[in-house]
Design an enzyme around this catalytic site. Sequence first.
Site, short mmCIF file in Angstrom:
data_model
loop_
_atom_site.label_atom_id
_atom_site.label_comp_id
_atom_site.label_asym_id
_atom_site.label_seq_id
_atom_site.Cartn_x
_atom_site.Cartn_y
_atom_site.Cartn_z
N LEU A 8 0.82 -1.21 0.00
CA LEU A 8 0.00 0.00 0.00
C LEU A 8 0.86 1.26 0.00
O LEU A 8 0.72 2.12 -0.86
CB LEU A 8 -0.92 0.01 1.22
CG LEU A 8 -1.87 -1.18 1.42
CD1 LEU A 8 -2.68 -1.00 2.70
CD2 LEU A 8 -2.80 -1.34 0.22
N TRP B 188 8.25 0.15 2.70
CA TRP B 188 7.93 -0.44 4.00
C TRP B 188 7.02 -1.66 3.85
O TRP B 188 6.12 -1.87 4.66
CB TRP B 188 7.27 0.58 4.93
CG TRP B 188 8.08 1.80 5.20
CD1 TRP B 188 7.82 3.07 4.80
CD2 TRP B 188 9.31 1.86 5.93
NE1 TRP B 188 8.81 3.93 5.22
CE2 TRP B 188 9.74 3.22 5.92
CE3 TRP B 188 10.09 0.91 6.59
CZ2 TRP B 188 10.90 3.63 6.54
CZ3 TRP B 188 11.25 1.33 7.21
CH2 TRP B 188 11.64 2.68 7.18
N GLU C 182 -0.55 0.94 10.44
CA GLU C 182 -1.98 0.86 10.15
C GLU C 182 -2.70 2.18 10.41
O GLU C 182 -3.83 2.22 10.90
CB GLU C 182 -2.65 -0.27 10.96
CG GLU C 182 -1.98 -1.63 10.84
CD GLU C 182 -2.15 -2.26 9.47
OE1 GLU C 182 -2.49 -1.54 8.52
OE2 GLU C 182 -1.93 -3.47 9.35
#
Length: 387
Positions: free
Chosen positions: A124, A155, A365
């Site tokens: 993402l 990442w 997150e």
Amino acid sequence: MDFTLTDEQRLYRDSLRDFVDREIVPVARDWEHEGRYPTEIVESMRKLGLFGLAVPEEYGGLAADTVSFALTFEEISRGWMGVAGILGSHAVSCWMLARHGTDEQKDRYLPDLATGQKRTGIALTEPGAGTDLQGITTTARRDGDDYVIRGTKMWITNARHADVLPVLVKTDPEATPRHRGMSILLVDAGTPGLEVTKDMGKLGYKGTESCEVVLDDVRVPSSALLSGVEGKGLQHALSSLETGRINIAARSVGIAQRAYDEALSYARERTAFGQAIGDFQAVQLRLAEIAVQLQAARLMTYWAASRMDDGVRMDTESGMAKIFASETALQCATDAMRIHGGYGYSTEFEVERLYRDAPLMSIGEGTNDVLRSVVAKSLLAGKASIS
């Protein structure tokens, strides 16, 4: 209201605890300092079926309830948070595939992912887009029956082991609002143009790789479009991050639990001025605060997980749990280090690793500050209430 685990959940937790104490705790500190990949631990998790946590039973998975899902990450993180990351990214991706994939995609990928024969992650974030996923610049242009992907991801956990790797892209960069032009494409390992260029150096979160991934004209068939529908990628990603925030909250509880365990043991054993330091009121107050915050974080995490099992939308609840538990992990790790004094700064003691691992929980997150805004907007819009 029932705040107790079921007998099945309790047995599951106890078996996990035994596994962690036997195979993770004795080696975590040394392997982490050596930069050693935990191959043997991953294999044991595979044999235990843990890679099938979020996979439906029809594909060979455990189809675990969300409270058991949380218990898994709590217990493993108590031993070594980095190892929990290997399982975490895999589970979030499997959940997304199981919920949004086409029948063909689920049949193709989920059976091998359930057994751990293959692993996955989720691509993402980018160098210029983290929590703001609508700011990604990776594109996928249509070329006949294929998509051609170009961009860079950053990442990415499990990048070197992921087969398949879901990648968030813009299939229509000009779309307004931006999310309507975003899709997820499933990229198989070994696809020409897909390259893991480097592992990112990190303060903590060792044991698993976090990588830069370059996609240089990566060509995938149109059947690789998750759900088979363009423009749904951000929705698919955000729905999976609800489970990801339960994952992070539970990992935070695991860190806090280990901080408490280490601080309590040290307070009993370490002496100063002729007595155990646990006899001093200042240390007692700090220990009590660790215990209070730990248990509150645990209950909030289980509450959010149980809401998901009830089948309700729980982005507010998972966000609240993630915020509180991750801040608790930070505070507990810091307080445990203070109780250890100078030894807490030594690499020979566990609290040094906990102190380095904890900060990621407030970032991963979705950063806590952004999540606070998400929770507040939900409350103001009447989509959630506190009562």
